[in-house]
Motif scaffolding. Structure first.
Motif, PDB file in Angstrom:
ATOM      1  N   GLN A 189       0.386  -1.241  -0.090  1.00  0.00           N
ATOM      2  CA  GLN A 189       0.300   0.234   0.176  1.00  0.00           C
ATOM      3  C   GLN A 189       0.454   1.683  -0.071  1.00  0.00           C
ATOM      4  O   GLN A 189       1.717   1.648   0.842  1.00  0.00           O
ATOM      5  CB  GLN A 189      -0.728   0.058   1.070  1.00  0.00           C
ATOM      6  CG  GLN A 189      -1.803   1.767   1.399  1.00  0.00           C
ATOM      7  CD  GLN A 189      -2.031   1.570   2.946  1.00  0.00           C
ATOM      8  OE1 GLN A 189      -2.306  -0.144   3.992  1.00  0.00           O
ATOM      9  NE2 GLN A 189      -3.217   2.364   3.321  1.00  0.00           N
ATOM     10  N   PRO A 190       0.256   2.086  -0.656  1.00  0.00           N
ATOM     11  CA  PRO A 190       1.782   2.759  -0.821  1.00  0.00           C
ATOM     12  C   PRO A 190       1.022   4.500   0.321  1.00  0.00           C
ATOM     13  O   PRO A 190       0.542   4.006   1.710  1.00  0.00           O
ATOM     14  CB  PRO A 190       0.627   3.963  -2.693  1.00  0.00           C
ATOM     15  CG  PRO A 190       0.020   3.694  -1.707  1.00  0.00           C
ATOM     16  CD  PRO A 190      -0.835   2.711  -1.369  1.00  0.00           C
ATOM     17  N   VAL A 191       2.804   4.373   0.974  1.00  0.00           N
ATOM     18  CA  VAL A 191       2.617   5.298   2.281  1.00  0.00           C
ATOM     19  C   VAL A 191       2.709   6.875   1.722  1.00  0.00           C
ATOM     20  O   VAL A 191       2.496   7.834   0.262  1.00  0.00           O
ATOM     21  CB  VAL A 191       4.397   5.553   2.562  1.00  0.00           C
ATOM     22  CG1 VAL A 191       4.880   6.546   3.502  1.00  0.00           C
ATOM     23  CG2 VAL A 191       4.587   4.298   2.800  1.00  0.00           C
ATOM     24  N   GLU A 192       1.231   7.423   2.232  1.00  0.00           N
ATOM     25  CA  GLU A 192       1.110   9.080   2.468  1.00  0.00           C
ATOM     26  C   GLU A 192       2.085   9.876   2.838  1.00  0.00           C
ATOM     27  O   GLU A 192       2.686  11.212   2.184  1.00  0.00           O
ATOM     28  CB  GLU A 192      -0.577   9.424   2.353  1.00  0.00           C
ATOM     29  CG  GLU A 192      -1.148   8.581   1.477  1.00  0.00           C
ATOM     30  CD  GLU A 192      -0.675   8.969   0.272  1.00  0.00           C
ATOM     31  OE1 GLU A 192      -0.717   9.960  -0.276  1.00  0.00           O
ATOM     32  OE2 GLU A 192      -1.110   7.909  -0.915  1.00  0.00           O
ATOM     33  N   HIS A 193       2.287   9.433   4.357  1.00  0.00           N
ATOM     34  CA  HIS A 193       2.427  10.805   4.551  1.00  0.00           C
ATOM     35  C   HIS A 193       4.098  10.161   5.468  1.00  0.00           C
ATOM     36  O   HIS A 193       4.553   9.754   5.688  1.00  0.00           O
ATOM     37  CB  HIS A 193       2.376  10.513   6.428  1.00  0.00           C
ATOM     38  CG  HIS A 193       1.447  10.992   6.730  1.00  0.00           C
ATOM     39  ND1 HIS A 193      -0.560  10.635   6.422  1.00  0.00           N
ATOM     40  CD2 HIS A 193       0.156  12.475   6.822  1.00  0.00           C
ATOM     41  CE1 HIS A 193      -1.320  10.744   6.262  1.00  0.00           C
ATOM     42  NE2 HIS A 193      -1.171  12.499   6.711  1.00  0.00           N
ATOM     43  N   ALA A 194       5.059  11.250   5.165  1.00  0.00           N
ATOM     44  CA  ALA A 194       7.083  11.121   4.451  1.00  0.00           C
ATOM     45  C   ALA A 194       7.262  10.924   6.065  1.00  0.00           C
ATOM     46  O   ALA A 194       8.279  10.741   5.242  1.00  0.00           O
ATOM     47  CB  ALA A 194       7.466  11.900   3.086  1.00  0.00           C
ATOM     48  N   GLY A 195       7.297  12.184   6.614  1.00  0.00           N
ATOM     49  CA  GLY A 195       7.606  12.326   8.515  1.00  0.00           C
ATOM     50  C   GLY A 195       8.381  13.257   7.927  1.00  0.00           C
ATOM     51  O   GLY A 195       8.746  14.161   6.761  1.00  0.00           O
ATOM     52  N   SER A 196       8.805  14.370   8.919  1.00  0.00           N
ATOM     53  CA  SER A 196       9.673  15.263   8.890  1.00  0.00           C
ATOM     54  C   SER A 196      10.385  15.390   8.752  1.00  0.00           C
ATOM     55  O   SER A 196      11.141  16.328   7.864  1.00  0.00           O
ATOM     56  CB  SER A 196       9.092  16.454  10.889  1.00  0.00           C
ATOM     57  OG  SER A 196       7.982  15.836  10.725  1.00  0.00           O
ATOM     58  N   ASN A 204       4.265  17.447  13.794  1.00  0.00           N
ATOM     59  CA  ASN A 204       5.118  16.999  12.775  1.00  0.00           C
ATOM     60  C   ASN A 204       4.433  17.718  11.452  1.00  0.00           C
ATOM     61  O   ASN A 204       3.458  18.099  11.695  1.00  0.00           O
ATOM     62  CB  ASN A 204       4.762  15.056  12.407  1.00  0.00           C
ATOM     63  CG  ASN A 204       5.335  14.275  11.401  1.00  0.00           C
ATOM     64  OD1 ASN A 204       5.393  15.054  10.830  1.00  0.00           O
ATOM     65  ND2 ASN A 204       6.561  13.653  11.772  1.00  0.00           N
ATOM     66  N   GLU A 212       3.423  17.069   8.629  1.00  0.00           N
ATOM     67  CA  GLU A 212       2.377  16.737   7.860  1.00  0.00           C
ATOM     68  C   GLU A 212       1.186  16.869   8.840  1.00  0.00           C
ATOM     69  O   GLU A 212       0.387  17.339   7.789  1.00  0.00           O
ATOM     70  CB  GLU A 212       2.815  15.838   7.434  1.00  0.00           C
ATOM     71  CG  GLU A 212       3.620  15.105   5.912  1.00  0.00           C
ATOM     72  CD  GLU A 212       4.230  13.877   6.072  1.00  0.00           C
ATOM     73  OE1 GLU A 212       4.840  13.413   6.680  1.00  0.00           O
ATOM     74  OE2 GLU A 212       3.911  13.461   4.414  1.00  0.00           O
ATOM     75  N   THR A 213       1.367  17.155   9.779  1.00  0.00           N
ATOM     76  CA  THR A 213      -0.373  17.414  10.682  1.00  0.00           C
ATOM     77  C   THR A 213      -0.267  18.636  10.560  1.00  0.00           C
ATOM     78  O   THR A 213      -1.784  18.660  10.230  1.00  0.00           O
ATOM     79  CB  THR A 213       0.204  17.200  12.413  1.00  0.00           C
ATOM     80  OG1 THR A 213       1.179  16.116  12.595  1.00  0.00           O
ATOM     81  CG2 THR A 213      -0.464  17.857  13.666  1.00  0.00           C
ATOM     82  N   PRO A 244      -0.711  15.385   3.644  1.00  0.00           N
ATOM     83  CA  PRO A 244       0.431  14.239   3.400  1.00  0.00           C
ATOM     84  C   PRO A 244       1.491  14.520   2.466  1.00  0.00           C
ATOM     85  O   PRO A 244       0.408  15.218   1.717  1.00  0.00           O
ATOM     86  CB  PRO A 244      -0.854  13.180   3.266  1.00  0.00           C
ATOM     87  CG  PRO A 244      -1.577  13.394   3.550  1.00  0.00           C
ATOM     88  CD  PRO A 244      -1.979  15.125   3.929  1.00  0.00           C
ATOM     89  N   GLU A 297      -4.236   8.694   5.706  1.00  0.00           N
ATOM     90  CA  GLU A 297      -2.597   7.803   4.841  1.00  0.00           C
ATOM     91  C   GLU A 297      -3.676   6.585   3.936  1.00  0.00           C
ATOM     92  O   GLU A 297      -2.801   6.172   3.452  1.00  0.00           O
ATOM     93  CB  GLU A 297      -2.155   7.400   5.969  1.00  0.00           C
ATOM     94  CG  GLU A 297      -1.340   6.212   6.069  1.00  0.00           C
ATOM     95  CD  GLU A 297       0.386   7.215   5.605  1.00  0.00           C
ATOM     96  OE1 GLU A 297       0.765   7.720   5.400  1.00  0.00           O
ATOM     97  OE2 GLU A 297       0.846   5.979   4.602  1.00  0.00           O
ATOM     98  N   HIS A 312       1.930  -0.495   6.053  1.00  0.00           N
ATOM     99  CA  HIS A 312       3.283  -0.230   4.894  1.00  0.00           C
ATOM    100  C   HIS A 312       3.879   0.520   5.966  1.00  0.00           C
ATOM    101  O   HIS A 312       5.072   0.557   4.926  1.00  0.00           O
ATOM    102  CB  HIS A 312       2.492  -0.061   4.530  1.00  0.00           C
ATOM    103  CG  HIS A 312       1.353   1.361   4.338  1.00  0.00           C
ATOM    104  ND1 HIS A 312      -0.137   1.301   5.608  1.00  0.00           N
ATOM    105  CD2 HIS A 312       1.435   2.212   3.810  1.00  0.00           C
ATOM    106  CE1 HIS A 312      -0.192   2.159   5.281  1.00  0.00           C
ATOM    107  NE2 HIS A 312       0.401   2.946   4.659  1.00  0.00           N
ATOM    108  N   ARG A 313       3.633   0.732   6.305  1.00  0.00           N
ATOM    109  CA  ARG A 313       4.440   1.862   7.208  1.00  0.00           C
ATOM    110  C   ARG A 313       5.590   1.145   8.213  1.00  0.00           C
ATOM    111  O   ARG A 313       7.040   1.103   8.144  1.00  0.00           O
ATOM    112  CB  ARG A 313       3.414   3.227   7.767  1.00  0.00           C
ATOM    113  CG  ARG A 313       3.087   4.110   7.169  1.00  0.00           C
ATOM    114  CD  ARG A 313       2.209   4.984   7.674  1.00  0.00           C
ATOM    115  NE  ARG A 313       3.368   6.062   8.266  1.00  0.00           N
ATOM    116  CZ  ARG A 313       3.216   6.702   7.669  1.00  0.00           C
ATOM    117  NH1 ARG A 313       3.262   7.331   6.452  1.00  0.00           N
ATOM    118  NH2 ARG A 313       4.653   7.696   8.445  1.00  0.00           N
ATOM    119  N   GLN A 345       2.721   9.869  13.730  1.00  0.00           N
ATOM    120  CA  GLN A 345       3.597  10.484  13.865  1.00  0.00           C
ATOM    121  C   GLN A 345       2.289  11.686  13.917  1.00  0.00           C
ATOM    122  O   GLN A 345       3.110  12.630  14.343  1.00  0.00           O
ATOM    123  CB  GLN A 345       3.603   9.915  12.363  1.00  0.00           C
ATOM    124  CG  GLN A 345       4.669  11.679  11.272  1.00  0.00           C
ATOM    125  CD  GLN A 345       4.799  10.613   9.690  1.00  0.00           C
ATOM    126  OE1 GLN A 345       5.297   9.256  10.227  1.00  0.00           O
ATOM    127  NE2 GLN A 345       4.691  11.593   9.237  1.00  0.00           N
TER     128      GLN A 345
END
Lengths: 395, 149, 256
Positions: B48-55, B80, B82-83, B87, C73, C193-194, C205
């Motif tokens: 499944q694709p990741v949407e949130h990359a992280g800071s 974060n 993205e909060t 995303p 997500e 997936h994460r 997060q």
């Protein structure tokens, strides 16, 4: 939308998951189990009074069995994947055995019907021409041996099957009760009494249905009514009704007496949500009134006309009352939130995949199937023959 | 056994064998690989694709390094990127895809900072009626480095 | 005529039984029964992890960013009342009544619709699938479409689920919902997936106050283990014996 919810329900509970179709499913399997057990009263326990309707009861069981799977399939999110329950049954699931138990029972009923009607099938095959000959020859599996020896073997096997059939009928339906009774998340369902309650109400509804169908056949075909048969059925109906009601009350009473964490929400359910269908239809109309009427039928002498009316009313009430019982379990259980802090309301829709219309069609379908089966395998002569014997013997 | 019964049971046996045969074809190959389920589904779900990359993904020298270093020392460092910004994995993997603009309305900041009785008392909260004359919060407070007007 | 047909069935049935049953039954039963010890993918060994989750209710500010991030997500239908995680608000009134709500799972925040003077105490409780060690949803799935992975996450196979919704009935926590689009059950995956790529679940997060913590129970240094070793923790509905792996700090007795 807001008014349908009282108190707090988990956000995901906004929608009722199991609709009217899932009410139908235990109702129909119940009718099957009940009709089958009624026929066993003759086939296994040799109750001669039941004989006029014994084969008819078998056909009734078969007709309803044919559609028992339908409401479940129609309700699935992916109906085409339904067969997976046969391919990869997950054995820890109470539901997984369904496919196999159902199939096993189906085979037993079909075999038993076949054995019970084989003489008729062979005779018709030998006495007809054209497509009819072909159909009945195929039904006879192209074996036309109806010698005494062959029939003896049939009867032996038939009896064995009926003996297997009773526990499997009990299992099929007790098991449906376990599907609900084994859900610890739902305090309204989670009770070890559930399977036996389902089984008893199944037998009750099946016998009541058989009585009604018998009376309808008598009316349509203008056959003389066999009072012995009717009263015998009514007698069994009464006994099973008592057991059924005692268990249902026992469940409620122990819930209230033990008064666990969930009692508040259950009392709210009983008082606000299903008061009418539970106290009104299930207990008063479906149990108390038939109990009194059937008791009177048992003790009253003569006055056959009145007694037939009372048996008829009782049967109608019981058939409706058991439906209400299924409703109260399936829908009632989902109307309480698993947060134990709120309730929600099921609003049936008329059209659509889970609509009332489809439910009505599924309920009428077995009657049509029964008409077709009785056209191919008429059980009517049992009703007349036995009656004549009875008349002769009483004279 | 009577011949007609023999036939009936043969018919039954054929049906059962046909079922077993169909079953062996229909059950997915990976079923039972790890347990009573389709083993392939584990990787399907992992893919499944990741949407949130992280800071951390924003901190690259060529990207938002300066803003990142300001933010990472501010009291908002627990919030974060993205909060608030939404995303951004698609933006990280392709800078041409612009993420949606951050919501800078009072109500959005208020999701955390409006006074609410259920919030822990020590958490910084304002009364939206009396505080800030209905101005956008960012007019006085830098969201990347709050407490400096 | 009759005899030859009977002979034919006899021979035919023997051939069919012999030819079909042997290999088919062996294939069907033996092969399917052996569970492999290996991991589904080389770059991540699921036998080396066992995930756990901690919710610190004393920190939650009810901003709803977790539930918002989760929907985005995981492509949870945004405008439908279905949620993989949500925030409940508990308000104990001075008259003793407990008011609980979770409007749109808290995604749009909470407004104070009861005056502060009437409230005795109030707090938020984030909820999420507990990924129970003894999961009733896995137990009741009739076809094996929902399962526990070796690293302790409960997943739904969308290609295999028949949509009977028995699992939704069996979950005591209301964590599952019906995905109308797919016609299957659906639920939180702890962002499988994460986490299998070394990332945190989206909700963890997104939380600005650290009310949600996620970590490996097999790693003694993980944040989850550090809390479990030190604090007094509780789980939801412990009496049901589901053994949840979402552990709560500061759980009120009225939270179910």
């Amino acid at each position: 939308m807001e008014s349908l919810v009282w108190g707090y329900v988990y956000p995901n509970e906004a929608e009722i998951q199991w609709s009217i179709l899932i009410v139908l499913y235990p109702y129909i399997t119940g009718l099957v189990a009940g009709a089958f057990i009624a026929s066993s009263l003759y086939h296994v326990f040799g109750n001669k009074e039941i004989k006029p309707v014994a084969r008819f009861a078998l056909l009734t069981a078969l007709a309803f069995l044919c559609v028992a799977m339908l409401p479940l399939l129609a309700h699935l999110g992916n109906p085409l994947r339904g067969i997976e329950i046969m391919f990869t049954p997950h054995l820890t699931s109470a539901m997984s055995g369904f496919g196999y138990i159902f199939s096993f029972y189906f085979i037993v009923v079909v075999l038993e019907v076949w054995l019970a009607f084989r003489v008729d099938i062979v005779k018709t095959a030998l006495n007809s021409r054209g497509w009819k000959e072909l159909l009945y020859s195929a039904l006879a599996l192209f074996s036309y041996d109806i010698s005494e020896k062959a029939l003896e073997a049939d009867e032996k096997l038939g009896k064995k099957l009926a003996i297997i059939g009773i526990p499997s009928a009990a299992f099929l339906h007790g098991y449906v009760g376990f599907i609900f009774g084994g859900i610890k998340a739902n305090p309204w369902w989670s009770t070890p009494l559930m399977p036996i309650i389902f089984l008893m109400s199944a037998i009750v509804s099946g016998i009541a249905l058989l009585i009604l169908l018998y009376l309808i056949v008598i009316k349509i075909k203008k056959y003389p009514l066999n009072y012995n048969t009717l009263y015998s059925l009514a007698h069994y109906l009464w006994i099973f009704l008592i057991v059924d009601v005692v268990l249902e009350l026992l469940e409620i009473i122990s819930m209230k007496y033990e008064a666990l964490e969930e009692i508040e929400i259950i009392e709210h359910l009983l008082a606000e949500k299903i008061a009418f269908t539970f106290y009104g239809i299930q207990l008063t109309m479906g149990a108390l009134i038939p109990f009194i009427l059937l008791l009177l039928v048992g003790v009253m002498k003569n006055r056959d006309k009145l007694k037939v009316v009372m048996v008829t009313i009782s049967s109608v009430f019981i058939v409706i009352g058991v439906f209400a019982m299924r409703w109260n379990v399936v829908i009632g259980g989902q109307e309480i939130s698993k947060s134990l802090a709120g309730t929600l309301t099921y609003e049936p829709v008329f059209f659509g995949q889970e609509g009332v219309l489809l439910a009505i069609i599924i309920l009428i379908l077995p009657l049509i199937i029964l008409r077709v089966i009785t056209y191919i395998l008429p059980p009517w002569k049992d009703m007349i023959e036995e009656n004549e014997e009875a008349v002769v013997s009483s004279e | 056994m009577q011949p007609h019964l023999k036939k009936a049971f043969t018919l039954l046996a054929i049906i059962i064998i046909a079922f077993i045969f169909v079953r062996s074809i229909a059950v997915p190959d990976s079923f039972g690989e790890y347990g009573w389920y389709r083993g392939d589904s584990v990787n399907e779900l992992r893919n499944q694709p990741v949407e949130h990359a992280g800071s951390q993904a924003c901190s690259d020298v060529d990207c938002h390094k300066t803003l990142y270093s300001i933010w990472s020392e501010s009291r908002h460092k627990t919030v974060n990127c993205e909060t608030c910004h939404g995303p951004a994995e698609k933006h990280v993997s392709n800078v041409r895809i612009m993420p949606e603009p951050a919501n800078d309305s009072r109500d959005f900041c208020g999701l955390c900072h409006y006074k609410r009785v259920a919030r822990p008392g020590e958490f910084p909260q304002i009364d939206p009626v009396t505080h800030g004359e209905n101005l956008r919060c960012a007019y006085c407070h830098n969201p990347h480095k709050p407490w400096f007007v | 005529m009759k005899l030859s047909r009977r002979d034919f069935t006899k021979i035919g049935s023997k051939i069919v039984i012999g030819a079909a049953t042997g290999p088919v039954i062996i294939d069907a039963l033996v092969k399917k029964a052996q569970a492999s010890e290996s991991s589904p993918d080389g770059d991540y060994d699921w036998n080396k992890h066992y995930w756990g989750y901690v919710v610190d209710t004393t920190k939650c500010i009810g901003c709803g960013r977790c539930a918002n991030a989760c929907k985005r997500e995981n492509e949870v239908p945004f405008d439908e009342p279905v949620y993989r995680t949500w925030i409940e608000r508990y308000r104990k009134l001075k008259d003793g009544e407990m008011k609980i709500d979770s409007p749109n799972a808290g995604i749009d925040g909470f407004t104070d619709d009861i005056p502060e003077e009437e409230i005795n105490k109030a707090f938020y409780v984030p909820k999420i699938c507990n990924h129970c060690e003894n999961a009733p949803c896995v137990q009741v799935c009739p076809v094996g479409a929902t399962y526990t992975t070796n690293d302790g996450v409960i997943l739904v196979d969308f290609e295999y689920c028949i949509g009977c919704r028995y699992c939704i009935q069996a979950c005591p926590y209301g964590a599952r919902y019906f995905n109308l689009e797919k016609g299957t059950a659906d639920k939180c995956t702890w962002c499988y997936h994460r986490i299998t790529k070394g990332l945190l679940p989206a909700c963890v997060q997104a939380c600005p106050v650290g009310a949600r913590k996620f970590g490996d129970l097999k790693d003694p240094e993980s944040i989850v283990n550090k809390i479990l070793d030190k604090e007094r923790i509780n789980v939801l509905k412990p009496d049901l014996g589901t053994k949840p792996k979402v552990y709560y700090l500061g759980l009120d007795r009225e939270v179910r």
